[in-house]
Design an enzyme around this catalytic site. Sequence first.
Site, short mmCIF file in Angstrom:
data_model
loop_
_atom_site.label_atom_id
_atom_site.label_comp_id
_atom_site.label_asym_id
_atom_site.label_seq_id
_atom_site.Cartn_x
_atom_site.Cartn_y
_atom_site.Cartn_z
CB THR A 95 -21.77 -15.91 9.58
OG1 THR A 95 -22.98 -15.80 10.34
CG2 THR A 95 -21.35 -17.36 9.52
NE ARG A 146 -26.87 -11.96 15.29
CZ ARG A 146 -26.77 -10.76 15.85
NH1 ARG A 146 -27.13 -10.58 17.11
NH2 ARG A 146 -26.32 -9.73 15.15
CG ASP A 195 -24.96 -10.14 3.93
OD1 ASP A 195 -24.69 -10.25 2.72
OD2 ASP A 195 -24.48 -10.89 4.80
N GLY A 204 -29.92 -13.75 8.36
CA GLY A 204 -28.54 -14.05 8.02
C GLY A 204 -28.26 -15.54 8.09
CE1 TYR A 217 -18.10 -8.77 -5.35
CE2 TYR A 217 -19.49 -10.70 -5.62
CZ TYR A 217 -18.53 -10.02 -4.92
OH TYR A 217 -17.99 -10.58 -3.78
#
Length: 241
Positions: free
Chosen positions: A126, A12, A104, A9, A95
């Site tokens: 995040t 992390r 993710d 990510g 999308y």
Amino acid sequence: MRQLWLDIGNTRLKYWLTVNGVMQANGAELHLQSPADLLVGLVNQLSQFSPHEIGISSVLDEASNKRVAQTLSRLNVPVRFAQVKASHHGLKAGYDNPEQLGIDRWLQVLALAGQQQQYCILGCGTALTIDLLDDNQHLGGYILPSLYLQRDSLTQGTKGIKIPDQAFSDLYPGRNTSDAVHHGILLGLLGAIEKIIQHNPQRKLVITGGDAAIFASFLTQKTDLILEPDLLLKGLIRFFA
């Protein structure tokens, strides 16, 4: 089969080892914006798992992913990266340009697709992400600054105000600046989430990510709330199934 799964990510790196689909080990490390360098130190540890293959979810750019793959090549096993697709295992991306959708978020949606259910998927990483899913159709979603991004923004953008780190644990009116900031940020994000829940009362709410427990504790009025700490792993496994 021994499979090693990596989730790289923005801040992390998480890893899981599964043997014939059953989790045997897992861990997480802060990578300080250099996951390839972190992996150099982790390769020896990961080699002890003796995986047969490695599946990766990575939000990094192509050049960084090449460095990751090169580092993992020392394990002498196939390394595969999951990619967002317009359609995969029946799931259709919401999308207009699927390549703009974060891997993710895509994997978290994929983990729940095809169950003839309507979901609201809350990713507490995040960034705070919210995705809506109807069976196999992803409807799109929302991205908001996380608890900590908002706090950091206030710290950097407000002269003369120093905001120490503390837990986001209450919603009562702050009687000092630090409490006012922390409680205000949490209140604002909860308000956004509850607004979406209000407009989609039929949806099951699934919460995942590092701060999932914080939000779950304040959304207890949502009776069909599901806490799924390894939702991305389930999507990653399904992607390569």
